[in-house]
Design an enzyme around this catalytic site. Structure first.
Site, mmCIF file in Angstrom:
data_model
loop_
_atom_site.group_PDB
_atom_site.id
_atom_site.type_symbol
_atom_site.label_atom_id
_atom_site.label_comp_id
_atom_site.label_asym_id
_atom_site.label_seq_id
_atom_site.Cartn_x
_atom_site.Cartn_y
_atom_site.Cartn_z
ATOM 1 N N THR A 35 52.511 21.102 4.680
ATOM 2 C CA THR A 35 51.676 21.196 5.882
ATOM 3 C C THR A 35 51.730 19.908 6.696
ATOM 4 O O THR A 35 51.408 19.915 7.876
ATOM 5 C CB THR A 35 50.206 21.471 5.495
ATOM 6 O OG1 THR A 35 49.862 20.588 4.427
ATOM 7 C CG2 THR A 35 49.997 22.890 5.044
ATOM 8 N N ASP A 36 52.130 18.801 6.056
ATOM 9 C CA ASP A 36 52.021 17.502 6.769
ATOM 10 C C ASP A 36 52.924 17.434 7.995
ATOM 11 O O ASP A 36 52.482 17.040 9.075
ATOM 12 C CB ASP A 36 52.226 16.298 5.820
ATOM 13 C CG ASP A 36 53.531 16.273 5.059
ATOM 14 O OD1 ASP A 36 54.312 17.249 5.161
ATOM 15 O OD2 ASP A 36 53.788 15.264 4.359
ATOM 16 N N ALA A 122 60.127 13.967 -10.081
ATOM 17 C CA ALA A 122 59.060 14.777 -10.668
ATOM 18 C C ALA A 122 58.085 15.283 -9.602
ATOM 19 O O ALA A 122 57.066 15.878 -9.917
ATOM 20 C CB ALA A 122 58.318 13.967 -11.720
ATOM 21 N N GLY A 123 58.397 14.996 -8.336
ATOM 22 C CA GLY A 123 57.498 15.439 -7.264
ATOM 23 C C GLY A 123 56.257 14.569 -7.158
ATOM 24 O O GLY A 123 55.240 14.978 -6.598
ATOM 25 N N SER A 125 56.432 11.437 -5.866
ATOM 26 C CA SER A 125 56.714 10.476 -4.787
ATOM 27 C C SER A 125 57.086 9.088 -5.271
ATOM 28 O O SER A 125 56.522 8.079 -4.826
ATOM 29 C CB SER A 125 55.525 10.363 -3.841
ATOM 30 O OG SER A 125 55.296 11.573 -3.258
ATOM 31 N N ASP A 171 53.025 11.399 1.534
ATOM 32 C CA ASP A 171 53.292 10.610 0.331
ATOM 33 C C ASP A 171 53.025 9.134 0.563
ATOM 34 O O ASP A 171 52.377 8.458 -0.244
ATOM 35 C CB ASP A 171 54.740 10.805 -0.127
ATOM 36 C CG ASP A 171 55.051 12.261 -0.433
ATOM 37 O OD1 ASP A 171 54.116 13.078 -0.386
ATOM 38 O OD2 ASP A 171 56.212 12.569 -0.719
HETATM 39 C C1 GAF Z 1 57.550 15.853 0.023
HETATM 40 C C2 GAF Z 1 57.404 15.137 1.366
HETATM 41 F F1 GAF Z 1 57.796 13.823 1.254
HETATM 42 C C3 GAF Z 1 55.980 15.210 1.906
HETATM 43 O O1 GAF Z 1 55.932 14.650 3.198
HETATM 44 C C4 GAF Z 1 55.481 16.653 1.908
HETATM 45 O O2 GAF Z 1 56.017 17.379 2.983
HETATM 46 C C5 GAF Z 1 55.749 17.332 0.578
HETATM 47 O O3 GAF Z 1 57.104 17.201 0.174
HETATM 48 C C6 GAF Z 1 55.433 18.807 0.631
HETATM 49 O O4 GAF Z 1 54.085 18.985 0.876
HETATM 50 O O5 GAF Z 1 56.819 15.206 -0.968
#
Ligand code: GAF
Length: 385
Positions: A35-36, A122-123, A125, A171
């Site tokens: 959504t960002d 691992a998601g 960041s 992130d």
């Molecule tokens: C990744 C991106 F870096 C974030 O900005 C975000 O869009 C996310 O995916 C999904 O919500 O972490």
């Protein structure tokens, strides 16, 4: 202690003391995925896993980098600074430093040693954590007095320009602005934010790592972004003032997107629904209705899997296995997708048993290890020495 380890390695490599040691965390996100970059809301928090850098300025024009965990070094002259093709980790540092040059700051050479316990891919960041640490450290060393929000944007640009991922702002924002025991409700359009208390009695955030590395993530991520932009263009042909999916509702999609393309409709409909889900989920939190929030997390997962199509069989498996478990309040895949972790809200006293039973079944079926972490919520980027 990781700060001792990093200082010792810095000393050994560069034969001097670091001028600064900075910690910058990874993040979780409760709800509000993809959504960002659509100017919606997100609900992330910084966690206790972080990137650590030790840094000092040099009096020449050379950059010397050390990745302690990989036992790899990298050097380049300031004048040659550009994205590196074969190895990824220097790009997060170089891309962050390049932002100072772009702002007209006279950047000297520097030494940086990096170590991180944010698991890669691992998601959580891991890259944003490094970018924020570097921007923060250089801002201190150069005495450039850049405010945190601008530093967030610089770190985001580093990812765009040197890693090639057109990420949103979540992130880097979470890493830089995190606050212990609070989630951040961030409006990605205005960048206004509020801290939402998140200390749950008897419930923990359990992260289950599929150990699938999201190799498709950057190309598919940029494709999703384009698909959302296409939907916005189509709606804008009919409705004035529409700049992002934040301004779009499902009726507009029915009228102007669905008749043109089912795939674009599916993608953008997920985002429109997800923005709404987050808004409602925040109300659930306010009312202490975790069960309602948990249901929305499952709904988010289904949308990410079937409409946005950024899940994978391992993530789906992990979410499906906990769906009917009364000790699991909510679960979904987290982050960009195609691998990484699921985030689960789980009753504390049920965690051990849950992990044990999932682990053996997962490892047998997927032939991959299942690892896990408890996501405890900590402060954002800070100087530690
Ligand atoms: C990744 C991106 F870096 C974030 O900005 C975000 O869009 C996310 O995916 C999904 O919500 O972490």
């Amino acid at each position: 202690m990781i700060s001792n380890l990093i200082t010792e390695n810095f000393r050994e490599k560069f034969l001097q003391e670091p001028q600064i040691v900075v910690r910058s965390p990874g993040r979780i996100n409760i709800i509000g995925e993809h959504t960002d970059y659509n100017e919606g809301f997100v609900l992330p928090a910084a966690i206790d896993k972080a990137a650590y850098i030790a840094a000092s300025l040099r009096d020449d024009d050379e950059i010397h980098l050390l990745a302690i965990d990989l036992n790899e070094s990298f050097s380049i002259k300031l004048s040659d600074m550009r994205p590196v093709a074969d190895i990824s980790w220097p790009n997060y540092i170089l891309g962050s430093a390049a932002q100072f040059i772009k702002r007209g700051v006279k950047l000297p050479g520097f030494n940086i040693a990096l170590s991180s316990d944010v698991p890669i891919g691992a998601g959580l960041s891991s890259s944003a954590a490094v970018e924020c640490a570097v921007v923060f450290a250089l801002n201190e060393l150069l005495e450039t007095n850049i405010d945190r929000l601008t530093m967030v944007q610089m770190a985001q640009k580093a990812e765009h320009e040197f890693a090639g991922v057109l990420c949103g702002i979540m992130d880097q924002f979470a890493s830089m602005m995190g606050k212990k025991d609070y989630l951040i409700k961030l409006d990605c359009r205005s960048l206004e934010y509020e801290y939402v208390p998140f200390k749950l009695e008897g419930i923990k955030v359990l992260l289950l790592n599929t150990n699938v590395k999201h190799s498709l993530a950057s190309s598919e991520y940029n494709t999703r972004r384009k698909e959302c932009e296409t939907a916005v263009e189509w709606v804008r042909e009919h409705v004035e003032g529409v700049n992002s999916l934040r301004n779009v509702d499902e009726k507009m999609l029915n009228n102007y997107v669905l008749p043109k393309d089912k795939l674009i409709d599916k993608r953008s409909r997920f985002v429109v629904q997800e923005i709404e889900r987050l808004t409602e989920g925040c109300k659930d939190l306010q009312h202490g209705d975790l069960a309602a929030l948990g249901k929305k997390m499952f709904a988010t997962h289904d949308g990410l899997s079937k409409m946005y199509e950024v899940s994978c069989k391992e993530l789906d498996w992990l979410v499906d296995k906990v769906r009917a478990n009364k000790n699991v309040i909510g679960a979904r895949m987290m982050g960009g997708g195609f691998g990484g972790c699921t985030i689960n809200l789980v009753k504390e006293n049920a965690i051990d048993e849950l992990v044990a039973s999932l682990k053996s079944a997962y490892e047998k079926e997927m032939e991959l290890p299942l690892t896990y972490y408890i996501g405890s919520i900590e402060n954002g980027t800070e100087i530690i020495a």
